[in-house]
Design a protein around this motif. Sequence first.
Motif, mmCIF file in Angstrom:
data_model
loop_
_atom_site.group_PDB
_atom_site.id
_atom_site.type_symbol
_atom_site.label_atom_id
_atom_site.label_comp_id
_atom_site.label_asym_id
_atom_site.label_seq_id
_atom_site.Cartn_x
_atom_site.Cartn_y
_atom_site.Cartn_z
ATOM 1 N N SER A 148 0.853 -1.202 0.000
ATOM 2 C CA SER A 148 0.000 0.000 0.000
ATOM 3 C C SER A 148 0.879 1.238 0.000
ATOM 4 N N LEU A 149 0.366 2.292 -0.620
ATOM 5 C CA LEU A 149 1.057 3.584 -0.679
ATOM 6 C C LEU A 149 0.186 4.630 -0.014
ATOM 7 N N ALA A 150 0.729 5.303 1.010
ATOM 8 C CA ALA A 150 0.001 6.349 1.728
ATOM 9 C C ALA A 150 0.627 7.703 1.434
ATOM 10 N N ILE A 151 -0.199 8.672 1.045
ATOM 11 C CA ILE A 151 0.281 10.027 0.774
ATOM 12 C C ILE A 151 -0.658 11.042 1.406
ATOM 13 N N SER A 152 -0.159 12.254 1.579
ATOM 14 C CA SER A 152 -0.906 13.310 2.264
ATOM 15 C C SER A 152 -0.842 14.606 1.463
ATOM 16 N N GLU A 153 -1.838 15.435 1.680
ATOM 17 C CA GLU A 153 -1.840 16.770 1.079
ATOM 18 C C GLU A 153 -0.853 17.689 1.775
ATOM 19 N N SER A 154 -0.494 17.363 3.003
ATOM 20 C CA SER A 154 0.307 18.257 3.836
ATOM 21 C C SER A 154 1.596 18.755 3.165
ATOM 22 N N PRO A 155 2.391 17.899 2.496
ATOM 23 C CA PRO A 155 3.634 18.391 1.893
ATOM 24 C C PRO A 155 3.424 19.371 0.738
ATOM 25 N N LEU A 156 2.211 19.438 0.210
ATOM 26 C CA LEU A 156 1.961 20.293 -0.949
ATOM 27 C C LEU A 156 1.815 21.764 -0.590
ATOM 28 N N GLY A 157 1.561 22.043 0.682
ATOM 29 C CA GLY A 157 1.427 23.433 1.098
ATOM 30 C C GLY A 157 0.035 24.003 0.924
ATOM 31 N N THR A 158 -0.931 23.187 0.490
ATOM 32 C CA THR A 158 -2.305 23.664 0.299
ATOM 33 C C THR A 158 -3.166 23.430 1.529
ATOM 34 N N CYS A 159 -2.604 22.741 2.532
ATOM 35 C CA CYS A 159 -3.328 22.486 3.771
ATOM 36 C C CYS A 159 -2.501 23.004 4.931
ATOM 37 N N THR A 160 -3.053 23.943 5.684
ATOM 38 C CA THR A 160 -2.312 24.553 6.786
ATOM 39 C C THR A 160 -2.670 23.938 8.134
ATOM 40 N N ARG A 161 -3.576 22.972 8.131
ATOM 41 C CA ARG A 161 -4.007 22.352 9.377
ATOM 42 C C ARG A 161 -3.195 21.086 9.640
ATOM 43 N N ASP A 162 -3.435 20.469 10.791
ATOM 44 C CA ASP A 162 -2.721 19.236 11.142
ATOM 45 C C ASP A 162 -2.994 18.169 10.081
ATOM 46 N N PRO A 163 -1.987 17.364 9.712
ATOM 47 C CA PRO A 163 -2.194 16.338 8.681
ATOM 48 C C PRO A 163 -3.317 15.356 8.986
ATOM 49 N N MET A 164 -3.669 15.182 10.263
ATOM 50 C CA MET A 164 -4.760 14.270 10.610
ATOM 51 C C MET A 164 -6.133 14.922 10.517
ATOM 52 N N ASN A 165 -6.185 16.232 10.361
ATOM 53 C CA ASN A 165 -7.468 16.907 10.207
ATOM 54 C C ASN A 165 -8.143 16.400 8.930
ATOM 55 N N PRO A 166 -9.436 16.068 8.973
ATOM 56 C CA PRO A 166 -10.114 15.524 7.789
ATOM 57 C C PRO A 166 -10.067 16.429 6.564
ATOM 58 N N THR A 167 -9.911 17.732 6.770
ATOM 59 C CA THR A 167 -9.864 18.641 5.623
ATOM 60 C C THR A 167 -8.501 18.643 4.934
ATOM 61 N N CYS A 168 -7.523 18.008 5.569
ATOM 62 C CA CYS A 168 -6.203 17.847 4.957
ATOM 63 C C CYS A 168 -6.190 16.460 4.308
ATOM 64 N N SER A 169 -6.357 16.423 3.003
ATOM 65 C CA SER A 169 -6.597 15.161 2.294
ATOM 66 C C SER A 169 -5.485 14.146 2.510
ATOM 67 N N LYS A 170 -5.897 12.896 2.602
ATOM 68 C CA LYS A 170 -4.944 11.794 2.668
ATOM 69 C C LYS A 170 -5.497 10.620 1.868
ATOM 70 N N LEU A 171 -4.578 9.842 1.310
ATOM 71 C CA LEU A 171 -4.965 8.779 0.386
ATOM 72 C C LEU A 171 -4.104 7.551 0.629
ATOM 73 N N THR A 172 -4.735 6.384 0.643
ATOM 74 C CA THR A 172 -4.005 5.121 0.696
ATOM 75 C C THR A 172 -4.454 4.252 -0.474
ATOM 76 N N LEU A 173 -3.491 3.895 -1.308
ATOM 77 C CA LEU A 173 -3.750 2.998 -2.437
ATOM 78 C C LEU A 173 -3.217 1.617 -2.051
ATOM 79 N N THR A 174 -4.059 0.619 -2.117
ATOM 80 C CA THR A 174 -3.673 -0.742 -1.765
ATOM 81 C C THR A 174 -3.720 -1.625 -3.010
ATOM 82 N N GLY A 175 -2.736 -2.511 -3.131
ATOM 83 C CA GLY A 175 -2.715 -3.380 -4.291
ATOM 84 C C GLY A 175 -1.509 -4.282 -4.316
ATOM 85 N N LYS A 176 -0.958 -4.487 -5.515
ATOM 86 C CA LYS A 176 0.202 -5.354 -5.701
ATOM 87 C C LYS A 176 1.373 -4.539 -6.246
ATOM 88 N N LEU A 177 2.529 -4.691 -5.606
ATOM 89 C CA LEU A 177 3.744 -4.009 -6.053
ATOM 90 C C LEU A 177 4.465 -4.941 -7.029
#
Length: 220
Positions: free
Chosen positions: A110-139
């Motif tokens: 699985s690959l987990a990424i966050s909006e936080s490094p992009l600079g478009t979210c000024t809130r805590d990375p765990m805040n629901p408005t700061c997007s986060k994505l996990t893609l699960t599959g086969k490497l």
Amino acid sequence: MELQVLVLRPIFFFFFVFVFLTILQQSSSARILTISKPDRHDYAASARWLVSQNSWGVLSTLSVDHKGAPFGNVVSFSDGLPEKGNGIPYFYLTTLDPTARNALKDQRASLAISESPLGTCTRDPMNPTCSKLTLTGKLLILEGGSEEAEVAKKALFTKHPEMMDWPKDHDFRFFKLEIIDIFLINWYGGAKPITVDEYLHAKSIKLPFYNNNSPESSKW
């Protein structure tokens, strides 16, 4: 009075230099976005935006060395050329590293990424408005010289030019994440429903900017 001015002048000078360098450092930590952030209601486009704009994430595999325990590793990735990504994360991994070795034994990942490094979210990375994505599959390792391996090479070396100079004797290989499941949170209300087909066919176009720093987003 003149003595006070002479004493305070260098203090003010160093203070302004410090402030300037702090602002410069913070601004340089945010990447320049090539595609505007989609409307949060367009879940597939939001997920594709996160993948296209991010350059790294946490790639988790099942550890060969630790009896199948989860092993997360910070890795660079790319899903294609700027504004032409296909949504599939590609990686340039060495088999000297546990992540590649784990995948060659067990492809589940699985690959987990966050909006936080992009600079478009000024809130805590765990805040629901700061997007986060996990893609699960086969490497999956890509066959050397194949058409998709060339696509991965162009995508990765364009986004991460340093990779071209990595040691040739370290057995670096091109991998891709074959996506099976998508977990996205980009607002209140839990994970958003997205199928893999919806994700892969989302349009990568320049979309109007949606402001997550609106008054409504400050509830959390």
